[in-house]
Design a protein around this motif. Structure first.
Motif, PDB file in Angstrom:
ATOM      1  N   VAL A   1       0.928  -1.169  -0.041  1.00 41.37           N
ATOM      2  CA  VAL A   1      -0.102  -0.037   0.027  1.00 41.37           C
ATOM      3  C   VAL A   1       0.982   1.267   0.061  1.00 41.37           C
ATOM      4  O   VAL A   1       1.767   1.166   0.461  1.00 41.37           O
TER       5      VAL A   1
ATOM      6  N   LYS B   1      -1.750   6.330   1.547  1.00 43.34           N
ATOM      7  CA  LYS B   1      -2.889   5.345   1.666  1.00 43.34           C
ATOM      8  C   LYS B   1      -2.799   5.063   2.932  1.00 43.34           C
ATOM      9  O   LYS B   1      -3.754   4.836   3.816  1.00 43.34           O
TER      10      LYS B   1
ATOM     11  N   LYS C   1      -5.660   5.857   5.946  1.00 42.02           N
ATOM     12  CA  LYS C   1      -6.261   4.639   6.879  1.00 42.02           C
ATOM     13  C   LYS C   1      -5.858   5.150   8.113  1.00 42.02           C
ATOM     14  O   LYS C   1      -7.068   4.838   9.073  1.00 42.02           O
TER      15      LYS C   1
ATOM     16  N   TYR D   1     -12.105   4.337   4.240  1.00 47.87           N
ATOM     17  CA  TYR D   1     -11.572   3.882   5.236  1.00 47.87           C
ATOM     18  C   TYR D   1     -12.142   4.070   6.559  1.00 47.87           C
ATOM     19  O   TYR D   1     -12.369   3.505   7.571  1.00 47.87           O
TER      20      TYR D   1
ATOM     21  N   ASP E   1     -10.603   0.265  -1.672  1.00 50.71           N
ATOM     22  CA  ASP E   1      -9.781  -0.775  -2.084  1.00 50.71           C
ATOM     23  C   ASP E   1      -9.434  -1.996  -1.243  1.00 50.71           C
ATOM     24  O   ASP E   1     -10.478  -2.268  -0.545  1.00 50.71           O
ATOM     25  N   TYR E   2      -8.343  -2.580  -0.932  1.00 47.84           N
ATOM     26  CA  TYR E   2      -8.158  -3.780  -0.276  1.00 47.84           C
ATOM     27  C   TYR E   2      -8.749  -3.647   1.122  1.00 47.84           C
ATOM     28  O   TYR E   2      -9.137  -4.751   1.519  1.00 47.84           O
TER      29      TYR E   2
ATOM     30  N   ASN F   1     -13.562   5.140  -4.248  1.00 51.87           N
ATOM     31  CA  ASN F   1     -12.203   4.414  -4.593  1.00 51.87           C
ATOM     32  C   ASN F   1     -11.761   3.407  -3.590  1.00 51.87           C
ATOM     33  O   ASN F   1     -10.820   3.210  -2.996  1.00 51.87           O
TER      34      ASN F   1
ATOM     35  N   SER G   1     -11.215  -1.942   2.088  1.00 49.52           N
ATOM     36  CA  SER G   1     -12.512  -1.311   2.366  1.00 49.52           C
ATOM     37  C   SER G   1     -13.671  -1.898   1.380  1.00 49.52           C
ATOM     38  O   SER G   1     -14.928  -1.815   1.415  1.00 49.52           O
ATOM     39  N   LYS G   2     -13.127  -2.684   0.402  1.00 42.93           N
ATOM     40  CA  LYS G   2     -14.103  -3.105  -0.568  1.00 42.93           C
ATOM     41  C   LYS G   2     -15.007  -4.116  -0.092  1.00 42.93           C
ATOM     42  O   LYS G   2     -16.004  -4.468  -0.809  1.00 42.93           O
TER      43      LYS G   2
ATOM     44  N   SER H   1     -11.780   6.475  -0.305  1.00 39.32           N
ATOM     45  CA  SER H   1     -11.301   5.129  -0.034  1.00 39.32           C
ATOM     46  C   SER H   1     -12.225   4.172   0.838  1.00 39.32           C
ATOM     47  O   SER H   1     -12.185   2.919   0.858  1.00 39.32           O
TER      48      SER H   1
END
Length: 229
Positions: A12, A16, A20, A54, A79-80, A77, A82-83, A52
Motif C-alpha cells: 500500500v 494510503k 487509513k 476507510y 480498495d483492499y 475508490n 474497504s471493498k 477510499s
C-alpha cells in the motif's frame, strides 16, 4: 504480496496508509465522543467525500456492524481495506456529489442521520458545514488544504492555513467546536507522491524517520454537537 523490489514499493502506498491511520483515529474519536448507541440511531452515520471508504469501514468494524453507514462520494475508490463494504448490508454507497439537489432527494434519510462526518473534504468543506448546520445535524469535520477562491467569513483573516480554515468554518457556524487529534502515520509529501522514485533504502529510511519523530501528526477536528431546536 507487499514489500520492496527494485526500488518500487509493492504494498500500500504510504499516503494510503496515512489516510487509513487517520480514519481509524477519527473513528475511535467518534465512538469515544458520541458512543455506539447514539451513532447507531436513525439512519446512522453519513460520510461525505469518503474516497477510499476507510472511515466507513472502521466504523462498521469497531462497532461490530451496529452503526449503519452511508458514504456519499462522486468517485469512490474502495480498495483492499474497504471493498468488503460493497457486500455489507449495513453500508450504502451513493456515488454522487454533495449538491442541494442530492440533499433534497435524500432529505428523509439524511435528516434522520445520527452524524455527518467528513475527513479532508477539500472543495466540499464549506458545503458539509453549511448543510449540517441547515439540517441541525451533529457533524465532525477534519479540514485540510485551504483552496483558492474561498472567501473569508472574517475579512481580517485570510484562509492560508488549516487553522485559518477551521476559524473560517467556525465563523460560518459558531456551534463547531475545535479539538485536536493525534496520529503517528507518515503524512504524504511530494516524495511519496512520486513513490517509485529513489531507492528502497532511501524511502524506507524516510518513512522510519518521520514515523518515529516525537509528537506525531496533529489534525484539527471540528465537532458540531446536537443542538436544541
Amino acid at each position: 504480496m507487499g514489500g520492496w523490489k527494485r526500488g518500487v514499493y509493492l504494498g500500500v502506498r504510504p499516503s494510503k496508509r496515512y489516510k487509513k491511520e487517520v480514519a481509524e483515529r477519527v473513528a475511535e474519536f467518534l465512538l469515544d465522543t458520541f458512543g455506539v448507541e447514539q451513532l447507531a440511531q436513525g439512519t446512522g452515520v453519513f460520510e461525505i467525500a469518503g474516497g477510499s471508504g476507510y472511515l466507513s469501514a472502521a466504523l462498521r468494524d469497531i462497532s461490530d456492524g451496529r452503526i449503519p453507514v452511508t458514504m456519499i462520494d462522486p468517485k469512490p475508490n474502495l480498495d483492499y481495506a474497504s471493498k468488503h463494504l460493497l457486500s455489507d448490508p449495513g453500508f450504502e454507497l451513493i456515488p454522487r456529489s454533495l449538491t442541494p439537489e442530492l440533499v433534497s432527494e435524500i432529505s428523509g434519510d439524511i435528516s434522520e442521520a445520527s452524524l455527518v462526518v467528513s475527513i479532508y473534504p477539500h472543495e466540499v468543506t464549506e458545503a458539509v458545514a453549511d448543510f449540517s448546520k441547515a439540517l441541525n445535524l451533529p457533524a465532525v469535520i477534519v479540514p485540510c488544504c485551504p483552496l483558492p477562491g474561498m472567501t473569508p467569513s472574517d475579512p481580517s483573516t485570510p484562509i492560508d492555513t488549516v487553522e485559518q480554515l477551521a476559524y473560517h468554518l467556525q465563523h460560518r457556524d459558531s456551534a463547531l467546536i475545535p479539538f485536536k487529534i493525534k496520529h503517528n502515520r507518515v503524512p504524504p509529501n511530494p516524495g511519496f507522491r512520486n513513490w517509485v522514485a529513489g531507492t528502497a533504502r532511501e524511502l524506507r529510511e524516510n518513512i522510519r524517520r518521520v514515523s518515529e519523530s516525537p509528537g506525531g501528526v496533529v489534525d484539527t477536528i471540528l465537532v458540531r454537537f446536537p443542538q436544541e431546536e
